[in-house]
Design a protein around this motif. Structure first.
Motif, PDB file in Angstrom:
ATOM      1  N   MET A   1       6.882  55.617  35.794  1.00  0.00           N
ATOM      2  CA  MET A   1       6.822  54.603  34.753  1.00  0.00           C
ATOM      3  C   MET A   1       8.220  54.012  34.571  1.00  0.00           C
ATOM      4  N   SER A   2       8.296  52.696  34.507  1.00  0.00           N
ATOM      5  CA  SER A   2       9.598  52.030  34.398  1.00  0.00           C
ATOM      6  C   SER A   2      10.138  52.088  32.967  1.00  0.00           C
ATOM      7  N   HIS A   3      11.419  51.852  32.848  1.00  0.00           N
ATOM      8  CA  HIS A   3      12.105  51.782  31.551  1.00  0.00           C
ATOM      9  C   HIS A   3      11.413  50.767  30.647  1.00  0.00           C
ATOM     10  N   THR A   4      11.101  49.587  31.189  1.00  0.00           N
ATOM     11  CA  THR A   4      10.450  48.520  30.420  1.00  0.00           C
ATOM     12  C   THR A   4       9.071  48.956  29.946  1.00  0.00           C
ATOM     13  N   ASP A   5       8.311  49.648  30.802  1.00  0.00           N
ATOM     14  CA  ASP A   5       6.981  50.124  30.411  1.00  0.00           C
ATOM     15  C   ASP A   5       7.064  51.123  29.257  1.00  0.00           C
ATOM     16  N   ILE A   6       8.047  52.003  29.307  1.00  0.00           N
ATOM     17  CA  ILE A   6       8.230  52.975  28.225  1.00  0.00           C
ATOM     18  C   ILE A   6       8.531  52.255  26.919  1.00  0.00           C
ATOM     19  N   LEU A   7       9.419  51.272  26.961  1.00  0.00           N
ATOM     20  CA  LEU A   7       9.749  50.519  25.753  1.00  0.00           C
ATOM     21  C   LEU A   7       8.513  49.813  25.201  1.00  0.00           C
ATOM     22  N   LYS A   8       7.721  49.197  26.064  1.00  0.00           N
ATOM     23  CA  LYS A   8       6.509  48.499  25.624  1.00  0.00           C
ATOM     24  C   LYS A   8       5.548  49.429  24.903  1.00  0.00           C
ATOM     25  N   ARG A   9       5.441  50.668  25.369  1.00  0.00           N
ATOM     26  CA  ARG A   9       4.535  51.640  24.733  1.00  0.00           C
ATOM     27  C   ARG A   9       4.936  51.913  23.288  1.00  0.00           C
ATOM     28  N   PHE A  10       6.219  51.753  22.973  1.00  0.00           N
ATOM     29  CA  PHE A  10       6.703  51.974  21.622  1.00  0.00           C
ATOM     30  C   PHE A  10       6.870  50.660  20.839  1.00  0.00           C
ATOM     31  N   GLY A  11       6.348  49.563  21.372  1.00  0.00           N
ATOM     32  CA  GLY A  11       6.414  48.290  20.677  1.00  0.00           C
ATOM     33  C   GLY A  11       7.769  47.619  20.717  1.00  0.00           C
ATOM     34  N   VAL A  12       8.597  47.985  21.689  1.00  0.00           N
ATOM     35  CA  VAL A  12       9.931  47.395  21.824  1.00  0.00           C
ATOM     36  C   VAL A  12       9.883  46.321  22.900  1.00  0.00           C
ATOM     37  N   VAL A  13      10.417  45.157  22.579  1.00  0.00           N
ATOM     38  CA  VAL A  13      10.494  44.069  23.547  1.00  0.00           C
ATOM     39  C   VAL A  13      11.919  44.025  24.082  1.00  0.00           C
ATOM     40  N   GLU A  14      12.038  44.058  25.383  1.00  0.00           N
ATOM     41  CA  GLU A  14      13.350  44.006  26.023  1.00  0.00           C
ATOM     42  C   GLU A  14      13.566  42.607  26.580  1.00  0.00           C
ATOM     43  N   ILE A  15      14.696  41.998  26.227  1.00  0.00           N
ATOM     44  CA  ILE A  15      15.045  40.681  26.748  1.00  0.00           C
ATOM     45  C   ILE A  15      16.323  40.854  27.562  1.00  0.00           C
ATOM     46  N   ARG A  16      16.159  40.891  28.859  1.00  0.00           N
ATOM     47  CA  ARG A  16      17.321  41.074  29.741  1.00  0.00           C
ATOM     48  C   ARG A  16      18.151  39.793  29.786  1.00  0.00           C
ATOM     49  N   ASN A  17      19.469  39.965  29.851  1.00  0.00           N
ATOM     50  CA  ASN A  17      20.398  38.830  29.951  1.00  0.00           C
ATOM     51  C   ASN A  17      20.229  37.844  28.797  1.00  0.00           C
ATOM     52  N   PHE A  18      20.002  38.379  27.609  1.00  0.00           N
ATOM     53  CA  PHE A  18      19.850  37.536  26.418  1.00  0.00           C
ATOM     54  C   PHE A  18      21.072  36.639  26.228  1.00  0.00           C
ATOM     55  N   LEU A  19      22.233  37.191  26.467  1.00  0.00           N
ATOM     56  CA  LEU A  19      23.481  36.423  26.421  1.00  0.00           C
ATOM     57  C   LEU A  19      24.217  36.627  27.737  1.00  0.00           C
ATOM     58  N   ASP A  20      24.864  35.584  28.213  1.00  0.00           N
ATOM     59  CA  ASP A  20      25.625  35.700  29.455  1.00  0.00           C
ATOM     60  C   ASP A  20      26.945  36.430  29.186  1.00  0.00           C
ATOM     61  N   VAL A  21      27.589  36.861  30.248  1.00  0.00           N
ATOM     62  CA  VAL A  21      28.814  37.654  30.152  1.00  0.00           C
ATOM     63  C   VAL A  21      29.905  36.903  29.391  1.00  0.00           C
ATOM     64  N   THR A  22      30.068  35.627  29.659  1.00  0.00           N
ATOM     65  CA  THR A  22      31.111  34.844  28.991  1.00  0.00           C
ATOM     66  C   THR A  22      30.888  34.796  27.489  1.00  0.00           C
ATOM     67  N   THR A  23      29.635  34.587  27.068  1.00  0.00           N
ATOM     68  CA  THR A  23      29.325  34.560  25.635  1.00  0.00           C
ATOM     69  C   THR A  23      29.589  35.922  25.015  1.00  0.00           C
ATOM     70  N   CYS A  24      29.198  36.991  25.690  1.00  0.00           N
ATOM     71  CA  CYS A  24      29.470  38.340  25.181  1.00  0.00           C
ATOM     72  C   CYS A  24      30.964  38.565  25.005  1.00  0.00           C
ATOM     73  N   GLU A  25      31.752  38.132  25.952  1.00  0.00           N
ATOM     74  CA  GLU A  25      33.205  38.282  25.857  1.00  0.00           C
ATOM     75  C   GLU A  25      33.761  37.492  24.676  1.00  0.00           C
ATOM     76  N   ARG A  26      33.219  36.297  24.445  1.00  0.00           N
ATOM     77  CA  ARG A  26      33.648  35.483  23.295  1.00  0.00           C
ATOM     78  C   ARG A  26      33.299  36.168  21.974  1.00  0.00           C
ATOM     79  N   ILE A  27      32.102  36.745  21.904  1.00  0.00           N
ATOM     80  CA  ILE A  27      31.690  37.452  20.686  1.00  0.00           C
ATOM     81  C   ILE A  27      32.613  38.639  20.434  1.00  0.00           C
ATOM     82  N   ILE A  28      32.869  39.415  21.462  1.00  0.00           N
ATOM     83  CA  ILE A  28      33.753  40.577  21.320  1.00  0.00           C
ATOM     84  C   ILE A  28      35.138  40.144  20.841  1.00  0.00           C
ATOM     85  N   ALA A  29      35.658  39.073  21.422  1.00  0.00           N
ATOM     86  CA  ALA A  29      36.979  38.580  21.013  1.00  0.00           C
ATOM     87  C   ALA A  29      36.971  38.159  19.545  1.00  0.00           C
ATOM     88  N   GLU A  30      35.918  37.458  19.126  1.00  0.00           N
ATOM     89  CA  GLU A  30      35.839  37.030  17.717  1.00  0.00           C
ATOM     90  C   GLU A  30      35.742  38.228  16.786  1.00  0.00           C
TER      91      GLU A  30
END
Length: 110
Positions: free
Chosen positions: A1-30
């Protein structure tokens, strides 16, 4: 069973790459450059003050532009989330940016 399937069983929605690396770096800096204050707890939509028995974490105050950018990304997934949960969703609250240090926590809440 995949990681995503396990999360779905518990009602968790996974959104991969929700933010790109550059945006994440900007958030961390702020966050690193922002004023940090102990985060408050809320009840019935009203701030109740700092209660480190329930929540110990620092809140960062990032720019309005960054809050808007992340809020808009959340709204882009509204329809997909409605379909995943099988119910209509209201608009989301403004995102909070938190800094968790070793030992920080937030007790389970709704």
């Amino acid at each position: 069973m995949s990681h995503t399937d396990i999360l779905k069983r518990f009602g968790v929605v996974e959104i991969r790459n929700f933010l790109d690396v550059t945006t994440c770096e900007r958030i961390i800096a702020e966050i690193c450059e922002s004023k940090l204050t102990p985060a408050t707890t809320y009840r019935d939509g009203r701030a109740k003050g700092v209660d480190e028995q329930k929540r110990r974490v620092l809140r960062a105050f990032v720019s309005a532009g960054m809050q808007s950018l992340v809020g808009e990304r959340l709204r882009e997934y509204k329809r997909m989330l409605e379909e995943s949960f099988g119910l209509p969703l209201e608009d989301c609250e403004a995102p909070n940016f938190l800094q968790y240090r070793t030992g920080d926590f937030f007790i389970p809440h709704t």
